[in-house]
Design a protein around this motif. Structure first.
Motif, mmCIF file in Angstrom:
data_model
loop_
_atom_site.group_PDB
_atom_site.id
_atom_site.type_symbol
_atom_site.label_atom_id
_atom_site.label_comp_id
_atom_site.label_asym_id
_atom_site.label_seq_id
_atom_site.Cartn_x
_atom_site.Cartn_y
_atom_site.Cartn_z
ATOM 1 N N ARG A 54 6.933 -5.928 9.134
ATOM 2 C CA ARG A 54 7.375 -5.545 7.789
ATOM 3 C C ARG A 54 6.325 -5.973 6.790
ATOM 4 N N TYR A 55 5.930 -5.058 5.940
ATOM 5 C CA TYR A 55 4.959 -5.338 4.889
ATOM 6 C C TYR A 55 5.703 -5.568 3.587
ATOM 7 N N ASP A 56 5.392 -6.680 2.916
ATOM 8 C CA ASP A 56 5.973 -6.981 1.612
ATOM 9 C C ASP A 56 4.937 -6.603 0.553
ATOM 10 N N PRO A 57 5.147 -5.503 -0.177
ATOM 11 C CA PRO A 57 4.146 -5.045 -1.142
ATOM 12 C C PRO A 57 3.948 -6.019 -2.309
ATOM 13 N N GLU A 58 4.933 -6.843 -2.583
ATOM 14 C CA GLU A 58 4.790 -7.809 -3.687
ATOM 15 C C GLU A 58 3.865 -8.962 -3.314
ATOM 16 N N THR A 59 3.919 -9.404 -2.073
ATOM 17 C CA THR A 59 3.088 -10.543 -1.653
ATOM 18 C C THR A 59 1.867 -10.110 -0.850
ATOM 19 N N GLY A 60 1.881 -8.881 -0.338
ATOM 20 C CA GLY A 60 0.792 -8.415 0.508
ATOM 21 C C GLY A 60 0.830 -9.014 1.912
ATOM 22 N N VAL A 61 1.967 -9.573 2.294
ATOM 23 C CA VAL A 61 2.107 -10.245 3.587
ATOM 24 C C VAL A 61 2.813 -9.326 4.590
ATOM 25 N N VAL A 62 2.283 -9.288 5.809
ATOM 26 C CA VAL A 62 2.926 -8.572 6.904
ATOM 27 C C VAL A 62 3.643 -9.611 7.763
#
Length: 137
Positions: free
Chosen positions: A36-44
């Motif tokens: 899962r990619y979190d677009p707010e943090t840029g973390v996968v």
């Protein structure tokens, strides 16, 4: 269940208490996304955990998925998130070819485990690259 019993027996002879986690790759209610990619943090984020010694993946066929016997072997279930053709109108596919699914899952696992890329010579990957330091996963 023979495969799962084999993995458990083999592990009991090892020095550490870690075990191999058996993942079923299937679209079902209790399955977790392979990433899962979190677009707010840029973390996968990946569903794997370093408390396990490694992973084994079971893939079902494209039409019927995993059989009941295959599901019994699994410790947990994962699915590959899919977009609907890049539009809000949908029109995507309902399944993925098993070879493609395996490539996606194994690439996600190798990325999570931190495996390094194989060495490249010209336009080819070298098959005799040195062993990876993260080989234990």
């Amino acid at each position: 269940l023979d495969a799962k019993n084999y993995l458990r027996q083999k592990q009991s002879s090892d020095d550490d208490d870690k075990q191999v986690r058996v993942y079923g790759v299937e679209i079902m209610a209790n399955a977790r996304p392979i990433m899962r990619y979190d677009p707010e943090t840029g973390v996968v984020r990946f569903p794997f955990d370093r408390k396990w010694k490694g992973a084994a993946f079971i893939f079902g066929n494209e039409g019927q998925g995993l059989s009941e016997k295959q599901r019994e072997v699994c410790d947990e279930f994962l699915f590959i998130p899919q977009t609907r053709g890049g539009s809000r109108m949908g029109k995507g596919s309902a399944s993925m070819n098993v070879a493609c699914a395996a490539a996606v899952v194994l690439q996600a696992y190798c990325t999570w485990a931190g495996f390094s890329d194989a060495l490249i010579q010209g336009e080819k990957f070298l098959s005799d690259s040195p062993p990876d330091v993260n080989e234990k996963y």
